[in-house]
Write a protein that holds these residues in place. Structure first.
Motif, PDB file in Angstrom:
ATOM      1  N   UNK A 103       0.825  -1.212   0.000  1.00 33.67           N
ATOM      2  CA  UNK A 103       0.000   0.000   0.000  1.00 33.67           C
ATOM      3  C   UNK A 103       0.859   1.261   0.000  1.00 33.67           C
ATOM      4  N   UNK A 104       1.929   1.267   0.777  1.00 30.88           N
ATOM      5  CA  UNK A 104       2.828   2.425   0.780  1.00 30.88           C
ATOM      6  C   UNK A 104       3.487   2.598  -0.586  1.00 30.88           C
ATOM      7  N   UNK A 105       3.882   1.466  -1.197  1.00 33.54           N
ATOM      8  CA  UNK A 105       4.565   1.517  -2.490  1.00 33.54           C
ATOM      9  C   UNK A 105       3.643   1.994  -3.606  1.00 33.54           C
ATOM     10  N   UNK A 106       2.321   1.831  -3.408  1.00 34.42           N
ATOM     11  CA  UNK A 106       1.382   2.228  -4.457  1.00 34.42           C
ATOM     12  C   UNK A 106       0.629   3.511  -4.112  1.00 34.42           C
ATOM     13  N   UNK A 111      -3.094   7.247   6.755  1.00 30.33           N
ATOM     14  CA  UNK A 111      -4.247   7.064   7.628  1.00 30.33           C
ATOM     15  C   UNK A 111      -5.271   6.070   7.065  1.00 30.33           C
ATOM     16  N   UNK A 112      -5.203   5.777   5.759  1.00 30.89           N
ATOM     17  CA  UNK A 112      -6.153   4.852   5.140  1.00 30.89           C
ATOM     18  C   UNK A 112      -5.673   3.403   5.138  1.00 30.89           C
ATOM     19  N   UNK A 113      -4.403   3.200   5.434  1.00 27.39           N
ATOM     20  CA  UNK A 113      -3.803   1.867   5.292  1.00 27.39           C
ATOM     21  C   UNK A 113      -4.367   0.833   6.267  1.00 27.39           C
ATOM     22  N   UNK A 148      -6.141  -2.781   5.046  1.00 27.88           N
ATOM     23  CA  UNK A 148      -5.572  -4.086   5.419  1.00 27.88           C
ATOM     24  C   UNK A 148      -6.635  -4.948   6.087  1.00 27.88           C
ATOM     25  N   UNK A 149      -7.395  -4.346   6.989  1.00 29.94           N
ATOM     26  CA  UNK A 149      -8.450  -5.102   7.682  1.00 29.94           C
ATOM     27  C   UNK A 149      -9.498  -5.597   6.689  1.00 29.94           C
ATOM     28  N   UNK A 150      -9.859  -4.764   5.725  1.00 27.10           N
ATOM     29  CA  UNK A 150     -10.871  -5.138   4.730  1.00 27.10           C
ATOM     30  C   UNK A 150     -10.445  -6.355   3.921  1.00 27.10           C
ATOM     31  N   UNK A 151      -9.213  -6.329   3.400  1.00 32.80           N
ATOM     32  CA  UNK A 151      -8.804  -7.438   2.527  1.00 32.80           C
ATOM     33  C   UNK A 151      -8.577  -8.724   3.330  1.00 32.80           C
ATOM     34  N   UNK A 152      -8.093  -8.601   4.571  1.00 31.37           N
ATOM     35  CA  UNK A 152      -7.925  -9.797   5.389  1.00 31.37           C
ATOM     36  C   UNK A 152      -9.282 -10.424   5.726  1.00 31.37           C
ATOM     37  N   UNK A 153     -10.281  -9.593   5.992  1.00 36.35           N
ATOM     38  CA  UNK A 153     -11.620 -10.120   6.240  1.00 36.35           C
ATOM     39  C   UNK A 153     -12.167 -10.805   4.998  1.00 36.35           C
ATOM     40  N   UNK A 154     -11.883 -10.266   3.831  1.00 39.56           N
ATOM     41  CA  UNK A 154     -12.432 -10.815   2.591  1.00 39.56           C
ATOM     42  C   UNK A 154     -11.912 -12.214   2.292  1.00 39.56           C
ATOM     43  N   UNK A 214      -5.695  -8.046  -3.831  1.00 38.92           N
ATOM     44  CA  UNK A 214      -6.937  -7.265  -3.806  1.00 38.92           C
ATOM     45  C   UNK A 214      -6.744  -5.833  -3.318  1.00 38.92           C
ATOM     46  N   UNK A 215      -5.568  -5.519  -2.792  1.00 38.23           N
ATOM     47  CA  UNK A 215      -5.367  -4.251  -2.088  1.00 38.23           C
ATOM     48  C   UNK A 215      -5.789  -3.032  -2.902  1.00 38.23           C
ATOM     49  N   UNK A 216      -5.457  -3.018  -4.182  1.00 33.60           N
ATOM     50  CA  UNK A 216      -5.727  -1.838  -5.006  1.00 33.60           C
ATOM     51  C   UNK A 216      -6.979  -1.977  -5.863  1.00 33.60           C
ATOM     52  N   UNK A 217      -7.919  -2.821  -5.401  1.00 35.99           N
ATOM     53  CA  UNK A 217      -9.181  -3.022  -6.118  1.00 35.99           C
ATOM     54  C   UNK A 217      -8.956  -3.307  -7.602  1.00 35.99           C
ATOM     55  N   UNK A 218      -8.238  -4.386  -7.916  1.00 38.22           N
ATOM     56  CA  UNK A 218      -7.863  -4.641  -9.308  1.00 38.22           C
ATOM     57  C   UNK A 218      -9.059  -4.974 -10.189  1.00 38.22           C
ATOM     58  N   UNK A 219      -8.923  -4.661 -11.465  1.00 39.85           N
ATOM     59  CA  UNK A 219      -9.953  -5.018 -12.441  1.00 39.85           C
ATOM     60  C   UNK A 219      -9.766  -6.454 -12.917  1.00 39.85           C
TER      61      UNK A 219
END
Length: 234
Positions: free
Chosen positions: A107-110, A115-117, A121-127, A155-160
């Protein structure tokens, strides 16, 4: 607009030997696509062209997420890869840091705001059902758990589009089944999944579009495969 559109594309190894010739391949939103074929038939090489690790030199049309892969510049590749999720057979997690730190690194690299990180992280781990593993190190996880983290990372960057290269190759059958089920579920959100595999029973359990690599060609065999399945049932 197709997410990936290849017309009359030839794929070459880095030693300039042609591995696939004159292929047509399309990916639309929410599709679940298998690419099957023997080792060395060109499956992984084809995937590598989608994220510009392998150049395309011959094509009538070769577009990935609106980019012309014949003319894409090196400086444009990171932006393309941010719109793709890539999953490898050997997980490729950073072994010197925890699960959450692995995801934070991406996430930092992209370019995510600090404050959003944590929330992302919690969202994608739950998914992927792995929120309890956030503070664990990769070596503390099973192969299936590591692959779930690799999917979360993709999934971190909501890929297409998610590109999965033999994602079940190192897993036992039950764990492999769970991973393919998870990838299939992801397509319900509109994200397309393109998966290379040798795990043919999965094609029956989780139907999708089926392409076969072999003898320098890529063929859409979905209709033939479904007809074969029907004959097996009868």
């Amino acid at each position: 607009m197709a997410l990936i559109e290849y017309k009359n594309v030839s794929v070459f190894h880095q030693d300039d030997d042609a591995v696939l010739n004159g292929i047509d391949f399309n990916v639309d939103e929410g599709e679940f696509i298998y690419i099957i074929g023997k080792v060395g038939s060109g499956k992984s090489s084809l995937l590598r062209t989608f994220y510009a690790e392998l150049d395309i030199e011959e094509a009538e049309k070769a577009e990935v997420l609106g980019r012309d892969m014949m003319t894409i510049r090196r400086k444009e590749v990171p932006a393309l890869r941010r719109e793709l999720g890539i999953i490898f057979q050997n997980f490729q997690l950073l072994t010197d840091r925890s699960v959450s730190k692995n995801l934070e690194f991406v996430l930092k690299a992209t370019g995510w705001e600090k404050e959003d990180i944590p929330a992302r992280i919690e969202e994608v781990l739950q998914s992927v059902g792995m929120e309890a593993a956030r503070d664990k190190m990769p070596y503390q996880l099973s192969g299936g758990e590591q692959q779930r983290i690799a999917i979360a990372r993709s999934l971190l960057n909501n890929p297409k589009v998610i590109l999965a290269d033999e994602p079940t190759g190192n897993l036992d059958p039950e764990t492999a089944d769970n991973i393919v089920a998870l990838l299939k579920d992801i397509t319900a959100t509109g994200t397309a999944v393109v998966m290379t595999t040798h795990n043919l029973p999965m094609l029956d359990k989780y139907p999708g579009i089926v392409y076969q690599c072999g003898e320098g060609k890529l063929e859409d065999i979905t209709a033939q495969y479904r007809q074969f399945q029907q004959q097996e049932v009868e």
